[in-house]
Design a protein around this motif. Structure first.
Motif, PDB file in Angstrom:
ATOM      1  N   GLN A   1       0.466  -1.119   0.541  1.00 56.03           N
ATOM      2  CA  GLN A   1       0.405   0.240   0.012  1.00 56.03           C
ATOM      3  C   GLN A   1       1.049   1.330   0.163  1.00 56.03           C
ATOM      4  O   GLN A   1       1.607   1.455   0.643  1.00 56.03           O
ATOM      5  CB  GLN A   1      -0.898   0.328   1.505  1.00 56.03           C
ATOM      6  CG  GLN A   1      -2.115  -1.211   1.293  1.00 56.03           C
ATOM      7  CD  GLN A   1      -2.665  -1.152   0.078  1.00 56.03           C
ATOM      8  OE1 GLN A   1      -3.568  -0.167  -0.272  1.00 56.03           O
ATOM      9  NE2 GLN A   1      -3.107  -2.214  -0.670  1.00 56.03           N
TER      10      GLN A   1
ATOM     11  N   ALA B   1       0.358   3.619   1.644  1.00 58.84           N
ATOM     12  CA  ALA B   1       1.034   4.952   2.715  1.00 58.84           C
ATOM     13  C   ALA B   1       2.387   3.798   2.911  1.00 58.84           C
ATOM     14  O   ALA B   1       3.372   4.275   4.776  1.00 58.84           O
ATOM     15  CB  ALA B   1      -0.013   4.677   4.072  1.00 58.84           C
ATOM     16  N   GLN B   2       2.094   2.407   3.865  1.00 58.43           N
ATOM     17  CA  GLN B   2       2.791   1.983   3.511  1.00 58.43           C
ATOM     18  C   GLN B   2       4.033   1.959   2.623  1.00 58.43           C
ATOM     19  O   GLN B   2       5.248   2.169   3.497  1.00 58.43           O
ATOM     20  CB  GLN B   2       3.623  -0.013   3.879  1.00 58.43           C
ATOM     21  CG  GLN B   2       3.779  -0.815   3.604  1.00 58.43           C
ATOM     22  CD  GLN B   2       3.821  -2.499   4.082  1.00 58.43           C
ATOM     23  OE1 GLN B   2       3.245  -2.600   3.272  1.00 58.43           O
ATOM     24  NE2 GLN B   2       4.450  -2.838   5.233  1.00 58.43           N
ATOM     25  N   GLN B   3       4.649   2.072   1.927  1.00 57.69           N
ATOM     26  CA  GLN B   3       5.663   2.393   1.217  1.00 57.69           C
ATOM     27  C   GLN B   3       6.607   3.652   1.320  1.00 57.69           C
ATOM     28  O   GLN B   3       7.291   4.285   2.230  1.00 57.69           O
ATOM     29  CB  GLN B   3       5.608   2.209  -0.527  1.00 57.69           C
ATOM     30  CG  GLN B   3       4.900   1.496  -1.381  1.00 57.69           C
ATOM     31  CD  GLN B   3       4.189   1.677  -2.661  1.00 57.69           C
ATOM     32  OE1 GLN B   3       4.544   2.671  -2.952  1.00 57.69           O
ATOM     33  NE2 GLN B   3       5.226   0.560  -3.467  1.00 57.69           N
ATOM     34  N   ALA B   4       5.815   4.558   1.518  1.00 57.68           N
ATOM     35  CA  ALA B   4       5.878   6.343   2.241  1.00 57.68           C
ATOM     36  C   ALA B   4       6.850   5.905   3.640  1.00 57.68           C
ATOM     37  O   ALA B   4       7.753   6.776   3.945  1.00 57.68           O
ATOM     38  CB  ALA B   4       4.555   7.222   2.963  1.00 57.68           C
ATOM     39  N   GLU B   5       5.935   4.498   4.245  1.00 54.48           N
ATOM     40  CA  GLU B   5       6.430   4.567   5.597  1.00 54.48           C
ATOM     41  C   GLU B   5       8.324   4.630   5.576  1.00 54.48           C
ATOM     42  O   GLU B   5       9.302   4.382   6.304  1.00 54.48           O
ATOM     43  CB  GLU B   5       5.938   3.920   6.766  1.00 54.48           C
ATOM     44  CG  GLU B   5       6.288   3.484   8.394  1.00 54.48           C
ATOM     45  CD  GLU B   5       5.735   2.614   8.627  1.00 54.48           C
ATOM     46  OE1 GLU B   5       6.022   1.566   9.527  1.00 54.48           O
ATOM     47  OE2 GLU B   5       3.983   2.028   8.373  1.00 54.48           O
ATOM     48  N   TRP B   6       8.151   3.148   4.220  1.00 58.11           N
ATOM     49  CA  TRP B   6       9.106   2.452   4.518  1.00 58.11           C
ATOM     50  C   TRP B   6      10.325   3.312   4.094  1.00 58.11           C
ATOM     51  O   TRP B   6      11.878   3.976   4.031  1.00 58.11           O
ATOM     52  CB  TRP B   6       9.003   1.168   3.400  1.00 58.11           C
ATOM     53  CG  TRP B   6       8.658   0.098   4.676  1.00 58.11           C
ATOM     54  CD1 TRP B   6       8.055  -0.118   5.522  1.00 58.11           C
ATOM     55  CD2 TRP B   6       8.645  -1.079   4.625  1.00 58.11           C
ATOM     56  NE1 TRP B   6       7.816  -0.991   6.054  1.00 58.11           N
ATOM     57  CE2 TRP B   6       7.690  -1.895   5.109  1.00 58.11           C
ATOM     58  CE3 TRP B   6       8.754  -2.018   2.901  1.00 58.11           C
ATOM     59  CZ2 TRP B   6       7.798  -3.050   5.050  1.00 58.11           C
ATOM     60  CZ3 TRP B   6       8.925  -3.104   3.017  1.00 58.11           C
ATOM     61  CH2 TRP B   6       8.324  -4.118   3.682  1.00 58.11           C
TER      62      TRP B   6
ATOM     63  N   THR C   1      10.462   6.855   4.626  1.00 61.37           N
ATOM     64  CA  THR C   1      10.972   7.296   5.421  1.00 61.37           C
ATOM     65  C   THR C   1      11.525   6.942   6.109  1.00 61.37           C
ATOM     66  O   THR C   1      12.702   7.818   6.576  1.00 61.37           O
ATOM     67  CB  THR C   1       9.738   7.536   6.452  1.00 61.37           C
ATOM     68  OG1 THR C   1       9.283   8.622   5.630  1.00 61.37           O
ATOM     69  CG2 THR C   1      10.149   8.814   7.584  1.00 61.37           C
ATOM     70  N   ARG C   2      11.649   5.750   6.408  1.00 67.12           N
ATOM     71  CA  ARG C   2      12.598   4.875   7.834  1.00 67.12           C
ATOM     72  C   ARG C   2      13.875   4.942   6.732  1.00 67.12           C
ATOM     73  O   ARG C   2      14.923   5.048   7.986  1.00 67.12           O
ATOM     74  CB  ARG C   2      12.276   3.651   7.861  1.00 67.12           C
ATOM     75  CG  ARG C   2      10.986   3.378   9.030  1.00 67.12           C
ATOM     76  CD  ARG C   2      10.334   2.185   8.604  1.00 67.12           C
ATOM     77  NE  ARG C   2      11.880   1.176   9.277  1.00 67.12           N
ATOM     78  CZ  ARG C   2      10.978  -0.255   9.564  1.00 67.12           C
ATOM     79  NH1 ARG C   2      10.077  -0.388   8.521  1.00 67.12           N
ATOM     80  NH2 ARG C   2      11.107  -0.819   9.890  1.00 67.12           N
TER      81      ARG C   2
ATOM     82  N   ASP D   1      15.623   8.042   7.304  1.00 66.69           N
ATOM     83  CA  ASP D   1      15.945   8.275   8.384  1.00 66.69           C
ATOM     84  C   ASP D   1      17.322   7.640   8.620  1.00 66.69           C
ATOM     85  O   ASP D   1      18.639   8.648   9.592  1.00 66.69           O
ATOM     86  CB  ASP D   1      15.078   8.469   9.607  1.00 66.69           C
ATOM     87  CG  ASP D   1      13.592   9.255   9.656  1.00 66.69           C
ATOM     88  OD1 ASP D   1      13.947  10.448   8.791  1.00 66.69           O
ATOM     89  OD2 ASP D   1      12.509   8.494   9.893  1.00 66.69           O
TER      90      ASP D   1
ATOM     91  N   ASP E   1      18.642  -0.877  10.528  1.00 68.80           N
ATOM     92  CA  ASP E   1      17.686  -1.966  11.999  1.00 68.80           C
ATOM     93  C   ASP E   1      17.994  -2.856  12.041  1.00 68.80           C
ATOM     94  O   ASP E   1      18.906  -3.777  11.122  1.00 68.80           O
ATOM     95  CB  ASP E   1      15.650  -2.298  10.649  1.00 68.80           C
ATOM     96  CG  ASP E   1      15.221  -1.248  10.351  1.00 68.80           C
ATOM     97  OD1 ASP E   1      15.286   0.149  11.485  1.00 68.80           O
ATOM     98  OD2 ASP E   1      14.606  -1.226   9.811  1.00 68.80           O
TER      99      ASP E   1
END
Length: 225
Positions: free
Chosen positions: A2, A4-9, A11-12, A15, A23
């Protein structure tokens, strides 16, 4: 995946790059060498792959009736084609007479039938046995029982999926639902294959897969990428 999940990853990742961190797993993982060398495990893996749909080619390679592709890497010879009615078909690439390989080319277009190079038995695009040279020598043979062996096939996300096991009752719905979000995002259904290259490696298939999944080697082996 999705959006939203692509954007979250992403961003991680950004960072981590800024902080020069990554990680980490909770602890050291050890892998038994038998995972790569045990012949019984290999047999179990091959059996698993026979029970699972495989993406064998791009739908754009089978765009028109008479287009065909052969595939041998699944452990058995497979013939994929678009029949005269525009339907996708998959068969074992094996003549029903003496088991010779029916089609030797990697693929092509404009076919109306396939003729075995051994004894010239011929089959139409629906896999039906149509011609037997010197047919009088096969008196009583039921042609309908000697059509090409059909394999379950489905077209989705611009790819062609085949179950490399003859079955009449296989339903792709559940399997395809599990990969829909990820494969939909690539938009392959609107793409046409431009170039195809094959790289052959004599190695355990898991080594190749794991090499692409782990990132420990990236900053050293691919520092200029």
């Amino acid at each position: 995946m999705q959006p939203a999940q692509q954007a979250e990853w992403l961003t991680r990742v950004r960072d981590h790059m800024a902080a020069r961190t990554t990680d980490m797993a909770e602890g050291i993982a050890r892998v038994d060498v038998a995972r790569y060398t045990d012949p019984q495990r290999l047999a179990a893996e091959q059996a698993l792959l026979r029970r699972t749909p495989l993406a064998l080619t791009f739908a754009s390679k089978l765009a028109q009736p008479g287009d065909y592709v052969t595939h041998d890497l699944a452990g058995l010879p497979i013939l994929l084609l678009r029949d005269a009615g525009g339907e996708l078909q998959a068969f074992l690439n094996v003549c029903r007479h003496r088991g010779a390989k029916l089609v030797w080319e990697r693929g092509g277009c404009g076919k109306r039938a396939f003729t075995c190079p051994y004894h010239a038995w011929s089959y139409d695009l629906s896999g039906r046995l149509r011609g037997i040279p010197h047919e009088a020598g096969f008196a009583g043979l039921d042609k309908a029982q000697h059509n090409l062996v059909r394999l379950p096939v489905a077209e989705a996300f611009g790819l062609v999926f085949v179950l490399p096991e003859p079955r009449d009752d296989y339903d792709f719905t559940g399997f395809l639902a599990g990969v829909k979000a990820d494969l939909d995002s690539f938009g392959l259904g609107s793409h046409v294959l431009y170039d195809e290259r094959e790289i052959g490696l004599k190695c355990n298939w898991k080594v190749v897969i794991e090499g692409g999944l782990e990132t420990y080697h990236v900053q050293h082996a691919h520092k200029r990428t």
